[in-house]
Design a protein around this motif. Structure first.
Motif, mmCIF file in Angstrom:
data_model
loop_
_atom_site.group_PDB
_atom_site.id
_atom_site.type_symbol
_atom_site.label_atom_id
_atom_site.label_comp_id
_atom_site.label_asym_id
_atom_site.label_seq_id
_atom_site.Cartn_x
_atom_site.Cartn_y
_atom_site.Cartn_z
ATOM 1 N N GLN A 91 -2.712 9.949 12.281
ATOM 2 C CA GLN A 91 -3.004 8.880 11.330
ATOM 3 C C GLN A 91 -1.722 8.164 10.910
ATOM 4 O O GLN A 91 -1.696 6.931 10.761
ATOM 5 N N ILE A 92 -0.657 8.927 10.729
ATOM 6 C CA ILE A 92 0.631 8.322 10.386
ATOM 7 C C ILE A 92 1.155 7.487 11.553
ATOM 8 O O ILE A 92 1.660 6.367 11.369
ATOM 9 N N LEU A 144 6.114 13.271 4.997
ATOM 10 C CA LEU A 144 5.762 13.859 6.286
ATOM 11 C C LEU A 144 6.526 13.180 7.420
ATOM 12 O O LEU A 144 6.932 13.839 8.383
ATOM 13 N N ILE A 145 6.750 11.876 7.298
ATOM 14 C CA ILE A 145 7.521 11.168 8.324
ATOM 15 C C ILE A 145 8.963 11.662 8.345
ATOM 16 O O ILE A 145 9.539 11.885 9.417
ATOM 17 N N VAL A 146 9.546 11.814 7.166
ATOM 18 C CA VAL A 146 10.936 12.278 7.088
ATOM 19 C C VAL A 146 11.070 13.684 7.659
ATOM 20 O O VAL A 146 12.025 13.998 8.393
ATOM 21 N N GLY A 171 0.814 -1.213 0.000
ATOM 22 C CA GLY A 171 0.000 0.000 0.000
ATOM 23 C C GLY A 171 0.844 1.258 0.000
ATOM 24 O O GLY A 171 0.537 2.241 -0.686
ATOM 25 N N LEU A 172 1.939 1.235 0.754
ATOM 26 C CA LEU A 172 2.847 2.375 0.783
ATOM 27 C C LEU A 172 3.487 2.600 -0.584
ATOM 28 O O LEU A 172 3.643 3.745 -1.039
ATOM 29 N N LEU A 173 3.843 1.495 -1.261
ATOM 30 C CA LEU A 173 4.528 1.596 -2.541
ATOM 31 C C LEU A 173 3.604 2.073 -3.653
ATOM 32 O O LEU A 173 3.980 2.932 -4.458
ATOM 33 N N MET A 231 -1.450 2.920 2.227
ATOM 34 C CA MET A 231 -1.657 4.096 1.380
ATOM 35 C C MET A 231 -1.829 5.370 2.200
ATOM 36 O O MET A 231 -1.633 6.476 1.685
ATOM 37 N N SER A 232 -2.206 5.233 3.476
ATOM 38 C CA SER A 232 -2.405 6.419 4.313
ATOM 39 C C SER A 232 -1.101 6.973 4.876
ATOM 40 O O SER A 232 -1.103 8.021 5.517
#
Length: 593
Positions: free
Chosen positions: A372-373, A299-301, A42-44, A293-294
């Motif tokens: 959410q992250i 944003l994490i970086v 989903g992330l990819l 996907m969420s």
């Protein structure tokens, strides 16, 4: 028909089915939960991954999720089916027996976790209403991931199930209360009470009608002998139950759970569970893909330190609260530690509560996106928390469990030590008792040990993978050691160690097949009993007797064949220098097919 062909739905289906076909076997091969694989897919392929480049690279439309919103209903259906499957494993008697855990520990776990998280966020500058909303959201744990990892029958599984059941019951009141707290809300306490009363009445009506209608429905479906009709009836019940509870103001998950419990009381629950399993697994995979996907990597970086602190803080706080409450309720230290760790991550319903809090203007959209992250990361590492919990449980409280127990020495020592007290070990113990031989058994499942002690059986708790525990068994004072564990590697390793310590001890080991038996003989086993060969010999004995051959010659021939095969198995480990054809011929003779 040469116009534009709509490929969005087909490409999404390609990605989902391709992920299921690749992720599950690939991650199973490396012994990692496919949960992580689906989330990474989903992330990819999601909008924060390759999907962000689909506008510039048209062919990426065929391998990315082009419409995440269109996939979400299927993901929700996966969670509904999961709750339905959990209901199939329950019964009203079991639920009644869990009432103390559900409304005691479950309620306390949710309340204390929410209060402590809320207070921490309030101290960091969050508003009071926002702290309440975030505390309740992050206090929830993942039903979709936790129960498949721990099951519902072990001590950890029962504890997790009780807490998760209370959370599922509380989800709708939580969302309703957050909506009522919003500045634009016109709802009040009266509206909440009305919703609760309507929900209770709806569930009561479903229970009554379900007990009357469901047995008749599935009986008619079974008479047709049509798997398709049986599957249709099963899905119809789930969907109708979910729609009814949704219309009453409750969660669709509650309807699915009730449907499963009602079907569990019928004679058709096993067939329903088997026939819906493929849909449940695929739909749950879709849900995990939507979780991936969420996640916005950018944003994490940009906020990695804040995200890391938030994830660690939530996990630690929830793990401690859950573990302490379970210990106060009388749970073993190892159970409390494992349950605390696996219940530490947030839930898929956390995302729903965050959306409700944002819609009610209790938190800012940026704040909701951040948490959410954090939730997605927590869901991703849930399998790792489960593994850490298992490792921790082996180390916690084990010494205290085995210290008061042990094997007597001298004249009071038992004749036989049985390691593993499952189906096979218990049968061996019954035969020893029938012939007046004393024994003591070792089992690593604490529930099995407790049940055996209630029956007065000499079973002690311990992990034979730990050398220091095996030392305490004083095997030099026993006459025989019987290994019945369903762990081939551990069986061979333990046989080799014990043979080195006790060269005159008779070691009888359960083997999976001829190859495993050969390894056990090389390790020093006195006798290794392959399950496949013994079942073949028993079948041969039964058919020969049924054909009218006298019992005496049949038993003699079976003993002769067993001795012959045993000799061949013992030689099997020494065949590496023989021609390939010879090895194949012998292996085929020992293990045909």
């Amino acid at each position: 028909m040469h116009g534009h062909f709509p490929t969005s739905g087909f490409s999404d289906a390609l990605v989902i089915l391709g992920a299921a076909g690749v992720v599950i076997p690939a991650f199973a091969r490396i012994r990692i939960s496919p949960v992580i694989g689906f989330i990474l897919v989903g992330l990819l392929v999601g909008p924060a991954g390759l999907g962000a480049m689909a506008g510039d690279v048209p062919w990426l439309n065929y391998v990315t999720i082009s419409n995440p919103e269109a996939v979400e209903p299927f993901a929700e259906f996966g969670i509904v089916l999961l709750l339905f499957a959990i209901g199939l494993e329950l019964s009203f008697r079991r639920l009644w027996g869990m009432r103390r855990l559900v409304f005691g520990v479950g309620a306390a776990e949710l309340l204390f976790s929410a209060v402590l998280i809320g207070l921490a966020l309030y101290g960091l500058g969050q508003s009071s209403s926002g702290s309440i909303a975030l505390g309740l959201a992050l206090a929830l744990s993942s039903t979709a991931l936790v129960l498949p990892l721990v099951g519902t029958t072990s001590a950890v599984g029962r504890s997790a199930l009780a807490m998760l059941l209370f959370e599922d019951l509380a989800i709708v009141p939580i969302i309703f209360a957050l909506s009522a707290m919003g500045p634009q809300s016109t709802e009040g306490f009266g509206g909440l009470m009305t919703t609760i009363a309507l929900g209770i009445a709806t569930m009561a009506a479903m229970l009554v009608l379900g007990r009357i209608l469901l047995p008749r429905l599935f009986a008619q479906a079974a008479r047709t002998k049509s798997p398709e009709l049986f599957l249709s009836a099963s899905l119809l019940v789930v969907i109708i139950a979910s729609l009814v509870t949704t219309a009453a103001g409750l969660s669709p998950l509650m309807g699915a759970l009730l449907a499963g419990i009602l079907i569990a009381e019928t004679d058709y629950h096993s067939e329903v569970e088997v026939i819906t399993a493929p849909f449940r697994g695929l739909a749950l995979g879709i849900f995990l893909i939507t979780v991936g996907m969420s996640v916005d990597v950018r944003l994490i970086v940009e906020n990695w330190s804040e995200v890391l602190a938030a994830v660690v803080g939530v996990l630690l706080l929830k793990a401690v609260v859950t573990g302490v409450l379970l210990r106060l309720n009388g749970a073993r230290k190892s159970v409390a530690a494992e349950a605390g760790l696996i219940m530490a991550s947030p839930s898929e319903t956390t995302l729903i509560v965050l959306s409700a809090a944002s819609a009610a203007q209790l938190i800012q959209p940026e704040t909701a996106a951040f948490w959410q992250i954090v939730t997605a990361i927590g869901l991703t590492i849930t399998p790792l928390l489960a593994k850490l919990g298992q490792v921790t449980a082996r180390r916690v409280d084990r010494q205290a469990d085995v210290e008061p127990q042990g094997i007597a020495t001298g004249q009071d020592a038992p004749d036989v030590v049985v390691i593993g007290f499952g189906r096979v070990g218990r049968l061996v113990a019954d035969m020893l008792t029938a012939h007046g031989r004393s024994f003591i058994a070792v089992e690593s499942n604490v529930d099995t040990v407790a049940a055996c002690r209630r029956e007065g059986l000499p079973v002690i708790f311990g992990d034979v993978a730990r050398p220091e525990f095996v030392d305490r068994l004083n095997l030099g004072h026993a006459r025989s050691l019987v290994l019945t564990m369903d762990d081939p590697v551990l069986t061979v390793r333990l046989t080799r160690k014990v043979r080195g310590w006790c060269p005159n001890l008779a070691i009888v080991a359960r083997a999976r097949d001829a190859r495993h038996a050969a390894e056990l003989y090389k390790a020093g086993a006195t006798d290794a009993v392959p399950e496949t060969l013994e079942s073949s010999l028993q079948l041969s004995e039964a058919v020969l007797v049924d054909l009218g051959i006298a019992m005496g010659p049949v038993i003699a021939s079976i003993h002769e064949k067993r001795s012959e095969l045993r000799k061949e198995i013992m030689e099997l480990g020494d065949l590496e220098d023989e021609p390939v054809l010879t090895r194949r011929r012998l292996r085929d003779a020992i293990n045909p097919g």
